[in-house]
Design a protein around this motif. Structure first.
Motif, PDB file in Angstrom:
ATOM      1  N   SER A 196       0.843  -1.189   0.000  1.00 17.65           N
ATOM      2  CA  SER A 196       0.000   0.000   0.000  1.00 17.65           C
ATOM      3  C   SER A 196       0.881   1.243   0.000  1.00 17.65           C
ATOM      4  O   SER A 196       1.971   1.252   0.571  1.00 17.65           O
ATOM      5  N   VAL A 197       0.393   2.287  -0.637  1.00 15.96           N
ATOM      6  CA  VAL A 197       1.078   3.577  -0.638  1.00 15.96           C
ATOM      7  C   VAL A 197       0.294   4.533   0.253  1.00 15.96           C
ATOM      8  O   VAL A 197      -0.911   4.721   0.060  1.00 15.96           O
ATOM      9  N   ILE A 198       0.971   5.098   1.245  1.00 13.69           N
ATOM     10  CA  ILE A 198       0.343   6.020   2.188  1.00 13.69           C
ATOM     11  C   ILE A 198       0.930   7.412   1.980  1.00 13.69           C
ATOM     12  O   ILE A 198       2.145   7.603   2.020  1.00 13.69           O
ATOM     13  N   ALA A 199       0.071   8.393   1.747  1.00 17.29           N
ATOM     14  CA  ALA A 199       0.522   9.776   1.546  1.00 17.29           C
ATOM     15  C   ALA A 199       0.547  10.524   2.881  1.00 17.29           C
ATOM     16  O   ALA A 199      -0.361  10.382   3.701  1.00 17.29           O
ATOM     17  N   ILE A 208       2.731  10.182  -6.895  1.00 18.25           N
ATOM     18  CA  ILE A 208       3.785   9.438  -6.203  1.00 18.25           C
ATOM     19  C   ILE A 208       4.231   8.318  -7.129  1.00 18.25           C
ATOM     20  O   ILE A 208       3.420   7.499  -7.556  1.00 18.25           O
ATOM     21  N   THR A 209       5.516   8.274  -7.451  1.00 17.05           N
ATOM     22  CA  THR A 209       6.051   7.266  -8.373  1.00 17.05           C
ATOM     23  C   THR A 209       7.079   6.401  -7.660  1.00 17.05           C
ATOM     24  O   THR A 209       8.002   6.912  -7.027  1.00 17.05           O
ATOM     25  N   ILE A 210       6.892   5.096  -7.759  1.00 13.68           N
ATOM     26  CA  ILE A 210       7.831   4.127  -7.186  1.00 13.68           C
ATOM     27  C   ILE A 210       8.497   3.398  -8.340  1.00 13.68           C
ATOM     28  O   ILE A 210       7.826   2.781  -9.175  1.00 13.68           O
ATOM     29  N   HIS A 211       9.823   3.464  -8.388  1.00 12.73           N
ATOM     30  CA  HIS A 211      10.567   2.865  -9.491  1.00 12.73           C
ATOM     31  C   HIS A 211      11.051   1.460  -9.178  1.00 12.73           C
ATOM     32  O   HIS A 211      11.316   0.677 -10.087  1.00 12.73           O
ATOM     33  N   SER A 212      11.165   1.132  -7.898  1.00 15.04           N
ATOM     34  CA  SER A 212      11.705  -0.181  -7.540  1.00 15.04           C
ATOM     35  C   SER A 212      11.124  -0.632  -6.217  1.00 15.04           C
ATOM     36  O   SER A 212      10.962   0.164  -5.282  1.00 15.04           O
ATOM     37  N   LEU A 213      10.794  -1.904  -6.145  1.00 20.66           N
ATOM     38  CA  LEU A 213      10.338  -2.513  -4.902  1.00 20.66           C
ATOM     39  C   LEU A 213      10.874  -3.933  -4.857  1.00 20.66           C
ATOM     40  O   LEU A 213      10.578  -4.753  -5.726  1.00 20.66           O
ATOM     41  N   GLY A 256      12.055  -0.373 -15.917  1.00 23.64           N
ATOM     42  CA  GLY A 256      11.403   0.613 -16.780  1.00 23.64           C
ATOM     43  C   GLY A 256       9.897   0.615 -16.684  1.00 23.64           C
ATOM     44  O   GLY A 256       9.231   1.205 -17.538  1.00 23.64           O
ATOM     45  N   GLN A 257       9.333  -0.044 -15.654  1.00 20.57           N
ATOM     46  CA  GLN A 257       7.888  -0.077 -15.474  1.00 20.57           C
ATOM     47  C   GLN A 257       7.537   0.386 -14.061  1.00 20.57           C
ATOM     48  O   GLN A 257       7.170  -0.408 -13.194  1.00 20.57           O
ATOM     49  N   PRO A 258       7.643   1.686 -13.791  1.00 15.93           N
ATOM     50  CA  PRO A 258       7.353   2.202 -12.450  1.00 15.93           C
ATOM     51  C   PRO A 258       5.859   2.184 -12.146  1.00 15.93           C
ATOM     52  O   PRO A 258       5.023   2.042 -13.045  1.00 15.93           O
ATOM     53  N   PHE A 259       5.546   2.337 -10.869  1.00 15.80           N
ATOM     54  CA  PHE A 259       4.156   2.385 -10.406  1.00 15.80           C
ATOM     55  C   PHE A 259       3.869   3.810  -9.959  1.00 15.80           C
ATOM     56  O   PHE A 259       4.625   4.402  -9.178  1.00 15.80           O
ATOM     57  N   THR A 260       2.785   4.402 -10.443  1.00 13.77           N
ATOM     58  CA  THR A 260       2.422   5.780 -10.106  1.00 13.77           C
ATOM     59  C   THR A 260       0.991   5.833  -9.599  1.00 13.77           C
ATOM     60  O   THR A 260       0.095   5.203 -10.175  1.00 13.77           O
ATOM     61  N   VAL A 261       0.782   6.587  -8.525  1.00  9.52           N
ATOM     62  CA  VAL A 261      -0.544   6.785  -7.973  1.00  9.52           C
ATOM     63  C   VAL A 261      -0.641   8.214  -7.447  1.00  9.52           C
ATOM     64  O   VAL A 261       0.341   8.778  -6.947  1.00  9.52           O
ATOM     65  N   ASN A 262      -1.806   8.817  -7.571  1.00 12.36           N
ATOM     66  CA  ASN A 262      -1.999  10.170  -7.076  1.00 12.36           C
ATOM     67  C   ASN A 262      -2.288  10.137  -5.579  1.00 12.36           C
ATOM     68  O   ASN A 262      -2.963   9.237  -5.085  1.00 12.36           O
ATOM     69  N   SER A 263      -1.752  11.110  -4.863  1.00  8.98           N
ATOM     70  CA  SER A 263      -1.876  11.124  -3.400  1.00  8.98           C
ATOM     71  C   SER A 263      -3.331  11.216  -2.952  1.00  8.98           C
ATOM     72  O   SER A 263      -3.674  10.763  -1.850  1.00  8.98           O
TER      73      SER A 263
END
Length: 269
Positions: A196-199, A208-213, A256-263
């Motif tokens: 989960s992404v928490i703002a 919010i962009t995550i390039h690596s996990l 090259g496939q990041p994950f992006t979500v709006n806060s």
């Protein structure tokens, strides 16, 4: 999504589809619990019912009537060795949709290639039958003495990893004077990992962009799936000396496939 092993643990058909020689017709139904054993929900009933997904592999073994003991079964001699395919949906008198499953026997052709042939199947006499089924494409069980299993491999690339469903061994008695229904209840044997992404402030309306996990640990890459057990499980091969049996990390994103979500769509810290 990374799938990890849960650390717990064709031959030609010999059926003769002649009702006068055999007992009641064998009819199949399937079920996947709403609350699976693990959270690997990437395969559901709709997936199993799709004819393009290869159906469900199924076996049946004869056992003494009233003796539900797997140790007394000869797993090298299957009464049924084939697959079931969903052919249609029908609506019952209670307006409940119910799937229709067709049994298909696996037959080797002259080129030694497996072909599937639809068969009506009937109860083989005054015995019980023990049924086991699974959904794992490309896996054929191995008979080793009284054992009956296959080794399931976890792919290194998470995009190639697949769900694993098993309906463990269940003993069924014939329904005299009517069709005998075999209800296959499937269990997920792999775990799905999510995040989960928490703002800190979701009202900021920023991307919010995550390039690596990377998921780090010590993960078994192979497990033994026993098909002679009345409970569904994978037995991990615990060989600490063989590093090839383990993986130390999984990258959840392809390069090259990041994950992006709006806060705004995230929860707050």
């Amino acid at each position: 999504i990374a799938l990890m092993v849960a650390a717990t643990a064709c031959t030609e058909s010999g059926l003769i589809d002649t009702p006068n020689m055999y007992g009641s017709a064998i009819v199949f139904d399937t079920y996947i619990g709403k609350t699976p054993v693990t959270k690997a929900e990437s395969i559901d009933l709709d997936y199993l019912e799709d004819v393009n997904n290869g159906g469900i592999r199924i076996y049946a073994f004869m056992s003494d009537k009233g003796n539900a003991n797997p140790s007394n079964i000869n797993f090298s001699s299957a009464y049924m060795n084939g697959r079931i395919m969903c052919t249609e949906d029908k609506t019952t008198q209670d307006e409940v949709e119910k799937s229709v499953w067709e049994y298909q026997a696996g037959v080797l052709n002259e080129e030694n290639q497996l072909e599937w042939t639809a068969e009506d199947v009937y109860w083989p006499g005054d015995v019980d039958l023990a049924f086991v089924a699974y959904k794992a494409d490309g896996y054929t069980p191995t008979t080793n003495g009284d054992d009956f299993y296959f080794d399931f491999i976890i792919e290194d690339n998470i995009s190639e990893q697949v769900d694993l469903l098993v309906s463990p061994l269940q003993f069924v008695s014939e329904t005299i004077g009517n069709d005998t229904y075999v209800n296959l209840q499937f269990h997920h044997l792999l775990s799905r990992v999510g995040f989960s992404v928490i703002a800190t402030d979701p009202n900021e309306n920023v991307d919010i962009t995550i390039h690596s996990l990377r998921l780090c640990g010590r993960f078994p890459k192979k497990g033994k799936v026993s098909l002679k057990s009345t409970s569904a499980s994978i037995q991990v091969y615990d060989n600490e000396d063989n590093e090839d049996n383990y993986k130390n990390f999984y990258d959840l994103f392809e390069s090259g496939q990041p994950f992006t979500v709006n806060s705004v769509k995230c929860g707050s810290a």
